[in-house]
Write a protein that holds these residues in place. Structure first.
Motif: not given
Length: 184
Positions: A136-138
């Motif tokens: 995940y990046r966000d």
């Protein structure tokens, strides 16, 4: 007794939904990889938002073009003309280049495509598989990174965006920064 049973059932359903919510991008990334390996154009079209992916690719290439124009212009009067024509040329090239087959090649090889390579079905035999990293990046962005120590200039990160609670589509690409030439 009924209250404990209902509470336990609600907790179990909540845990199952949370697990599915967290695991859904890994499952979508696996589906994208499987579709790329099979050459399944219809599955690629379901898993990729082509208009957004094209826009992302145009932004990446335009930024790289502007950077290279600044570095190489050196007071050249034709540099301004190149700066005007470059984005239009890039836009046309990206529109022609971003196809299900090209994205399948990116997913299989971990490399940004060049126009003459898009039709190549498989990575070269002597080329090692790139290392894939997933994460995940966000909360709504999931990155599929490709790391290749030998060809870092062609490595890419594919970005999947959340659609609803459990759906994901490939929408963007991050290309690596070009290293500045020696002596600059």
């Amino acid at each position: 007794m009924n209250r404990k049973l209902i509470t336990g059932f609600a907790v179990a359903v909540g845990a199952l939904l949370l697990g599915w919510f967290v695991a859904s991008p890994w499952l979508a990334a696996k589906a994208l990889g499987d579709a790329a390996e099979r050459g399944d154009v219809q599955a690629m079209e379901r898993l990729v938002d082509f208009p957004r992916f094209r826009d992302s690719m145009k932004q990446e290439f335009n930024a790289r073009f502007v950077e290279e124009m600044r570095a190489s212009s050196g007071g050249d009067p034709l540099a301004g003309l190149g700066a005007l024509l470059g984005p239009a040329l890039i836009s046309g090239a990206v529109d022609a280049l971003v196809t299900p087959q090209a994205i399948a090649m990116m997913v299989r090889t971990g490399e940004a495509p060049e126009a003459d390579e898009v039709t190549r079905a498989e990575p070269e035999k002597d080329q090692p598989e790139p290392k894939r990293t997933l994460g995940y990046r966000d909360l709504n962005t999931f990155a599929i990174g490709f790391q290749d120590a030998e060809r870092q200039d062609r490595a890419i990160t594919l970005l999947m965006k959340r659609r609803g609670l459990f759906g994901w589509k490939l929408e963007a690409v991050d290309l690596p920064e070009r290293a500045a030439p020696a002596g600059r």
